[in-house]
Structures are given as C-alpha cells and as structure tokens.
Write a protein that holds these residues in place. Structure first.
Motif, PDB file in Angstrom:
ATOM      1  N   PRO A   1     -51.490  -5.514  37.396  1.00  0.00           N
ATOM      2  CA  PRO A   1     -50.134  -5.062  37.784  1.00  0.00           C
ATOM      3  C   PRO A   1     -49.933  -5.117  39.301  1.00  0.00           C
ATOM      4  O   PRO A   1     -50.763  -4.613  40.065  1.00  0.00           O
ATOM      5  N   GLU A   2     -48.855  -5.747  39.724  1.00  0.00           N
ATOM      6  CA  GLU A   2     -48.523  -5.798  41.147  1.00  0.00           C
ATOM      7  C   GLU A   2     -47.775  -4.520  41.547  1.00  0.00           C
ATOM      8  O   GLU A   2     -46.970  -3.991  40.784  1.00  0.00           O
ATOM      9  N   TRP A   3     -48.068  -4.057  42.762  1.00  0.00           N
ATOM     10  CA  TRP A   3     -47.446  -2.821  43.229  1.00  0.00           C
ATOM     11  C   TRP A   3     -47.251  -2.884  44.739  1.00  0.00           C
ATOM     12  O   TRP A   3     -48.126  -3.358  45.465  1.00  0.00           O
ATOM     13  N   LEU A   4     -46.092  -2.418  45.190  1.00  0.00           N
ATOM     14  CA  LEU A   4     -45.820  -2.191  46.610  1.00  0.00           C
ATOM     15  C   LEU A   4     -45.244  -0.789  46.752  1.00  0.00           C
ATOM     16  O   LEU A   4     -44.614  -0.275  45.820  1.00  0.00           O
TER      17      LEU A   4
ATOM     18  N   HIS B   1     -67.710  -2.346  46.098  1.00  0.00           N
ATOM     19  CA  HIS B   1     -67.938  -1.271  45.133  1.00  0.00           C
ATOM     20  C   HIS B   1     -69.311  -0.662  45.420  1.00  0.00           C
ATOM     21  O   HIS B   1     -70.346  -1.242  45.066  1.00  0.00           O
ATOM     22  N   MET B   2     -69.313   0.506  46.040  1.00  0.00           N
ATOM     23  CA  MET B   2     -70.580   1.149  46.369  1.00  0.00           C
ATOM     24  C   MET B   2     -71.215   1.796  45.144  1.00  0.00           C
ATOM     25  O   MET B   2     -72.438   1.903  45.046  1.00  0.00           O
ATOM     26  N   THR B   3     -70.375   2.255  44.232  1.00  0.00           N
ATOM     27  CA  THR B   3     -70.845   2.807  42.955  1.00  0.00           C
ATOM     28  C   THR B   3     -69.922   2.272  41.871  1.00  0.00           C
ATOM     29  O   THR B   3     -69.090   1.398  42.125  1.00  0.00           O
ATOM     30  N   ASP B   4     -70.038   2.814  40.666  1.00  0.00           N
ATOM     31  CA  ASP B   4     -69.139   2.397  39.596  1.00  0.00           C
ATOM     32  C   ASP B   4     -67.732   2.905  39.881  1.00  0.00           C
ATOM     33  O   ASP B   4     -67.468   3.554  40.900  1.00  0.00           O
ATOM     34  N   SER B   5     -66.813   2.617  38.953  1.00  0.00           N
ATOM     35  CA  SER B   5     -65.388   2.864  39.213  1.00  0.00           C
ATOM     36  C   SER B   5     -65.042   4.333  39.357  1.00  0.00           C
ATOM     37  O   SER B   5     -63.963   4.669  39.863  1.00  0.00           O
ATOM     38  N   GLU B   6     -65.899   5.242  38.924  1.00  0.00           N
ATOM     39  CA  GLU B   6     -65.632   6.664  39.114  1.00  0.00           C
ATOM     40  C   GLU B   6     -66.123   7.150  40.467  1.00  0.00           C
ATOM     41  O   GLU B   6     -65.906   8.312  40.822  1.00  0.00           O
TER      42      GLU B   6
ATOM     43  N   ALA C   1     -57.743   1.254  41.481  1.00  0.00           N
ATOM     44  CA  ALA C   1     -56.753   0.409  40.815  1.00  0.00           C
ATOM     45  C   ALA C   1     -55.507   0.244  41.666  1.00  0.00           C
ATOM     46  O   ALA C   1     -54.881  -0.819  41.683  1.00  0.00           O
ATOM     47  N   LEU C   2     -55.115   1.297  42.390  1.00  0.00           N
ATOM     48  CA  LEU C   2     -53.934   1.217  43.254  1.00  0.00           C
ATOM     49  C   LEU C   2     -54.158   0.215  44.384  1.00  0.00           C
ATOM     50  O   LEU C   2     -53.261  -0.571  44.724  1.00  0.00           O
ATOM     51  N   VAL C   3     -55.335   0.225  44.980  1.00  0.00           N
ATOM     52  CA  VAL C   3     -55.632  -0.724  46.056  1.00  0.00           C
ATOM     53  C   VAL C   3     -55.572  -2.161  45.527  1.00  0.00           C
ATOM     54  O   VAL C   3     -54.984  -3.050  46.159  1.00  0.00           O
ATOM     55  N   ARG C   4     -56.155  -2.402  44.346  1.00  0.00           N
ATOM     56  CA  ARG C   4     -56.113  -3.754  43.790  1.00  0.00           C
ATOM     57  C   ARG C   4     -54.676  -4.167  43.481  1.00  0.00           C
ATOM     58  O   ARG C   4     -54.278  -5.315  43.724  1.00  0.00           O
ATOM     59  N   SER C   5     -53.865  -3.239  42.981  1.00  0.00           N
ATOM     60  CA  SER C   5     -52.460  -3.555  42.694  1.00  0.00           C
ATOM     61  C   SER C   5     -51.707  -3.867  43.983  1.00  0.00           C
ATOM     62  O   SER C   5     -50.820  -4.737  44.001  1.00  0.00           O
ATOM     63  N   PHE C   6     -52.029  -3.172  45.068  1.00  0.00           N
ATOM     64  CA  PHE C   6     -51.385  -3.459  46.348  1.00  0.00           C
ATOM     65  C   PHE C   6     -51.771  -4.847  46.846  1.00  0.00           C
ATOM     66  O   PHE C   6     -50.924  -5.603  47.344  1.00  0.00           O
TER      67      PHE C   6
ATOM     68  N   HIS D   1     -60.348   1.382  54.155  1.00  0.00           N
ATOM     69  CA  HIS D   1     -60.023   2.481  53.253  1.00  0.00           C
ATOM     70  C   HIS D   1     -61.211   2.769  52.360  1.00  0.00           C
ATOM     71  O   HIS D   1     -61.848   1.854  51.815  1.00  0.00           O
ATOM     72  N   LEU D   2     -61.528   4.047  52.221  1.00  0.00           N
ATOM     73  CA  LEU D   2     -62.524   4.520  51.270  1.00  0.00           C
ATOM     74  C   LEU D   2     -61.784   5.223  50.146  1.00  0.00           C
ATOM     75  O   LEU D   2     -60.999   6.149  50.393  1.00  0.00           O
ATOM     76  N   ASP D   3     -62.031   4.792  48.908  1.00  0.00           N
ATOM     77  CA  ASP D   3     -61.313   5.340  47.762  1.00  0.00           C
ATOM     78  C   ASP D   3     -62.296   5.905  46.762  1.00  0.00           C
ATOM     79  O   ASP D   3     -63.362   5.336  46.509  1.00  0.00           O
ATOM     80  N   LEU D   4     -61.903   7.026  46.194  1.00  0.00           N
ATOM     81  CA  LEU D   4     -62.740   7.711  45.230  1.00  0.00           C
ATOM     82  C   LEU D   4     -62.020   7.768  43.893  1.00  0.00           C
ATOM     83  O   LEU D   4     -60.903   8.269  43.803  1.00  0.00           O
ATOM     84  N   GLY D   5     -62.651   7.213  42.859  1.00  0.00           N
ATOM     85  CA  GLY D   5     -62.082   7.305  41.526  1.00  0.00           C
ATOM     86  C   GLY D   5     -61.381   6.033  41.086  1.00  0.00           C
ATOM     87  O   GLY D   5     -61.037   5.167  41.886  1.00  0.00           O
TER      88      GLY D   5
END
Length: 570
Positions: free
Chosen positions: A360-363, A548-553, A428-433, A419-423
C-alpha cells in the motif's frame, strides 16, 4: 357503407391444385404399390394405347452446391474431449495432483495407444497403462501429478494419442521452486533494499520533470547465514545444483511462532497477518528446528485471523513452529562462503525477489501549500548530513581564471535523516511511505527539526510578525526560496506552518519577520519548542534500504537523504 376486401378463388382441375399438371394422369387406374410390378397400371381404358412400364425414369441431372450446417451434435460428439485443457500451476513448491478427465465422444469404441509428453517430474496415474480400450461414449479419469523435481520452468503438453489419429492435449505451465530453509544470523541484521526507477530531466534553473518508470520497486534481501554439520552439507549441494534457479525465500523479518499447533491435511493456519507480507495467491513457509523440516504452502486468501490455503498441509506442525511469508526469489550472485571450522561455514546471500511486490502506498495527510508534510522527527543518535548544493557551470580555458556561474541562482538543500522504528505498524508505515514517494518522483515538505529561529517576544493571536534573535536573515535570506517557510512547534504538541513574507532589523539583537497569516493564539517565547525551516524535497536516490535489526516486532532502521525541488514555485 363499409368496403370489404376479398379474393377470387379458382376451382381446381381434376382435383389437382396446379394448372401446370395435365389431367392425363388421371387416365391411370389405381395400382397396389406392393404388387410385384409396381406402379404399372393393370387397367386400361377404351381408346388408349397399350400401357408399357418405363422404369426407372432418368431425370435431367445437375450439380447442386451446398454447405453442411453444424448442429448441437457436432459440438459434442465424434471427437475426444479432455477437461481441463490447461493447468497453470504457478509456483510449484510441493507435489501437486490434479484430476483430468478424458471422454471418448465417438459413437464407436476407440483405443488409447499412448500418453506422451511425460517430462521429468510429471506423472500420470489412476488408469491401466495403454493400450486401453474406450467404449463408445466412455469417460475415464486420470490423476496428473507435478513434483518440484525437473526443469525450473515447465511448459509442456501431455497428450493422449488414439488409434484413429485423434489426440487430446493437456498443457501444463509452472515454475518449480525449492524452499530456502537456512535461517539468518541476526547479529548483523537483515537488509531490505527497495529500488525504484525514475527518469529526471533537470533544467539549468533546477526545475525538473520526473517520470516514474516502474510500477513498484525492485526488492532485495541480503544477510549472513550460518550452516553447521549436516545443514552445511545440505547448503553445499543445494547451491551446487540450484544456485541459478528460483527459491522460495522466507521473508525473515516477518517471522512468527505458531501459538497453537496444526494437524496434517488442514486448509487453514491460524496466525497474525496484519502488517505482514502475506498476500492472496502468495506463499508461506513453515519451518521446524532444522533446515530439513519445512513445508511451503500456497495462500488462497489472507484473513484477519489466519491464512486460508489452496491445498491442505502435508505435515503436522506443533505450537512454536516458525511461520514466514515467502516470496519467489533468485540469488543475485554466488554466495561468498567463509569457512569457520570444518563443519561450520558462513554464507553472505543476496536475493532478488522475482515476483511483483505490491505494498500500500501512503503519503502524509497533513498538507501545506498543496503538498504533504513529512514531519516525523529523525533519530539524532548518529550524525546526519545537512548541506547545500548549487548548480555551478564552469568555463575554463586552462589559461585565464575559470568562469563559474550559479545557473539556478540559489542553494538547494540536501537533508539526511535516520529513523528507528519499533514494531510492525511503524515498519509497515515506513515501507508504505517509500512506496508512496515512487522513487525520486514525488515531493513532500521536510522540516530540518533544528532550532533555526529563536523567538524573543510574545506573539499575539492576531499578530502577523514575530520578533526573533538577529541571525542575519534580513541580510542573507529574506524572501529567498528555501528560507521562506517555517514550522513552529510548541511544547504542548501544537504545530503551525507559515511563510515568511518579509523581514527587517530592529537592532543588533532583534529581527522582525512577517508571516502570511496570524497564528490565532497567543504564544509566549518559553512555549516554543523549536522553529525549523521547511523545504519541498524528494528522495535523493531511487534506492532505499531498511535495516532489520530484529524481527518485525523489534527494531528496524532506515536512513535516507532528501533533496530540495522547486515544484512550489511554478
């Protein structure tokens, strides 16, 4: 008086309603058609000549042209039927069996002489071996089995050949793939690379035309793998035989453990699917404690509660088994193998996904002057690039001083972010962006997230000016593109975005800048967290990489750079 229309009726002659026929026919008496001399009258009237038989009577023949019209019977009979006529199996990751029916639609028996086209990995069973007699209108069912063994790309026709020269063909197409069951070493993480393709035409004034050339980015995964003992031996022979072929690659960051076990021969896997790379028509992989225990399944439908499968599972899987989304992928190069011991090796692998990877694309929904605002605050734990570039044209003869010209007459900002993202949701939001930016095509407003202006006096709710510390803005930047839009962030989370329309120096310590509109509330200097410049920017590169430093969680990092564009000026 009413007029009535009518028609004059004529009488028939001799009882025959055809004036072109002679009445002499009635000179013959009745004869029994079953008489040994048929159609010869045995009665003769007075005054007539002797009657003689003139059989057979020859007519004046002529050639008549015509065309046979097809009827319903021609659509079904006098031929051999096969159902289905084509099998599009897609990615074959396990043995797949399909029933196939052959019907002799002739009204007489036919003999099946042979079945041809049985390549490696194709088996036909369920009936005696040819020659095989089909009675009239008889149908027989076979079981056609396709295994993962054989040519990587399958496109063949299995043909049932009959003794009357007729045949019935079944076309089979498939991609044979095998599961990559080796798990990564998470010490260095897994890198996911998304590569778009954009054609950019830029003028000397830095105005650009940007065209998107790919519907979706290419997607790559790379990382280190360890293999020990028997698994090392499996890796060695697998790469020897299959390194140039298609693999079923698990999407390692999207791993999850089964909360409940599933039995063999079931068509549903209860699991989490939100923000994970499962898709309708795609694949998933189940893996046990070693590389020899795995099963790849095909997904019919992704539900919020789990995966509905196209075919039932072959093995039973206990709770705690690993479950991954899987993609068809190919090794981009031969893995570099590092021998650690005589039983342990490390392999650096790099996969390219060879199927469309839609996402999904997102802006951002927040808009400023008609463009989205990317206002997520970056991670400042590492140094970030922040620079400016000019479009310089140099004329240098080699003898005199070179002539250097700034063709765009402005500095274009380049801003790095990390950006460091957790969860799963944030990842998913970063990939959509990234998908929404379409490589380097789309633009967004990006604040510097730095303390660029400092307020020194109260801002009233109706004021269209702000008093700031004197930083030389009036002298160097007043009214110039790239330094005319600001983002005001208060400690309570309120945000205001405004354009500066002028400035003046009050004294050596204070400057006054004008706003295009009032803030609408009173703001004290101590309420302001920061005022940052904003620029309209695009990605500097078509390639974006997520670590990906760890799994998706867990934790993932994404570093990128934005480059300023002039879309808002024209």
């Amino acid at each position: 008086m009413v007029a009535l229309n009518g028609q004059m009726m004529r009488t028939i002659q001799g009882g025959i309603d055809n004036p072109n026929l002679t009445t002499d026919h009635w000179g013959y008496g009745w004869v029994n058609q079953f008489d040994p001399s048929p159609y010869v009258s045995d009665t003769q009237r007075a005054g007539q000549a002797t009657l003689m038989a003139q059989w057979p009577v020859a007519a004046n023949g002529r050639v008549l042209t015509g065309r046979h019209l097809r009827a319903h019977v021609d659509d079904w009979y006098h031929r051999i039927h096969i159902s289905p006529q084509q099998l599009d199996l897609g990615n074959v990751v396990s043995t797949q069996t399909t029933p196939v029916g052959v019907w002799n639609a002739y009204l007489i028996p036919q003999t099946l002489n042979s079945i041809t086209g049985l390549d490696e990995g194709i088996e036909v069973g369920g009936q005696p071996a040819p020659p095989l007699l089909f009675q009239a209108l008889q149908e027989r069912d076979w079981q056609v089995t396709v295994t993962p063994d054989g040519q990587p790309v399958l496109d063949t026709v299995v043909s049932w050949e009959f003794d009357n020269g007729r045949s019935a063909g079944l076309r089979i197409t498939a991609n044979r793939i095998i599961a990559w069951t080796f798990v990564p070493d998470w010490g260095d993480g897994i890198r996911e690379r998304l590569t778009a393709l954009t054609d950019i035409l830029q003028s000397e004034s830095a105005v650009s035309q940007r065209r998107r050339l790919r519907l979706a980015p290419r997607r790559e995964f790379s990382g280190p793998m360890y293999a020990d003992g028997r698994e090392r031996q499996l890796l060695d022979v697998s790469l020897f035989g299959w390194s140039d072929r298609i693999w079923s690659m698990p999407v390692w960051p999207d791993i999850q453990l089964l909360e409940v076990g599933i039995a063999a021969d079931v068509d549903f896997i209860p699991c989490s699917t939100e923000h994970l790379d499962f898709r309708n028509g795609g694949m998933a992989m189940l893996r046990g404690e070693d590389a020899f225990t795995s099963e790849t399944v095909e997904i019919l439908e992704v539900l919020s509660t789990g995966l509905q499968l196209k075919r039932n599972t072959q093995l039973a899987w206990p709770a705690g088994s690993r479950l991954y989304p899987a993609r068809a992928a190919q090794l981009m190069e031969e893995p570099a193998l590092s021998k650690l011991t005589d039983r342990l090796i490390e392999a650096e692998v790099r996969f390219l996904i060879v199927e469309p990877c839609e996402w999904p694309e997102w802006l951002p929904g927040t808009l400023y002057r008609g463009f989205p605002v990317w206002d997520r605050r970056p991670d400042d734990s590492e140094f970030l690039q922040h620079s400016a570039e000019r479009m310089r044209s140099t004329v240098d003869s080699g003898f005199a001083q070179p002539l250097i010209t700034d063709t765009a007459r402005r500095a274009l900002q380049v801003l790095g972010q990390r950006h460091l993202d957790l969860g799963r949701a944030a990842r998913a939001l970063v990939r959509s962006f990234i998908y929404g930016m379409c490589g380097t095509q789309k633009v967004v407003w990006v604040p510097t997230h730095m303390d660029d202006l400092t307020v020194v006096a109260t801002i009233s709710s109706v004021s269209t000016t702000i008093d700031i510390e004197n930083i030389g803005y009036t002298r160097f930047g007043a009214g110039k593109p790239g330094r005319s839009d600001i983002r005001i962030e208060l400690w309570d989370g309120s945000v205001f975005m405004r354009r500066l329309i002028g400035s003046t120096e009050i004294d050596g310590l204070v400057e006054r800048v004008g706003l295009d509109s009032a803030l609408g509330i009173e703001v004290q200097p101590q309420q302001v967290a920061r005022i940052s410049w904003m620029n309209l920017m695009r990605f500097e590169s078509d390639t974006q990489e997520i670590e990906h430093m760890t799994d998706s969680e867990g934790v993932a990092a994404w570093a990128t750079a934005f480059r300023e564009e002039r879309d808002d000026e024209f």
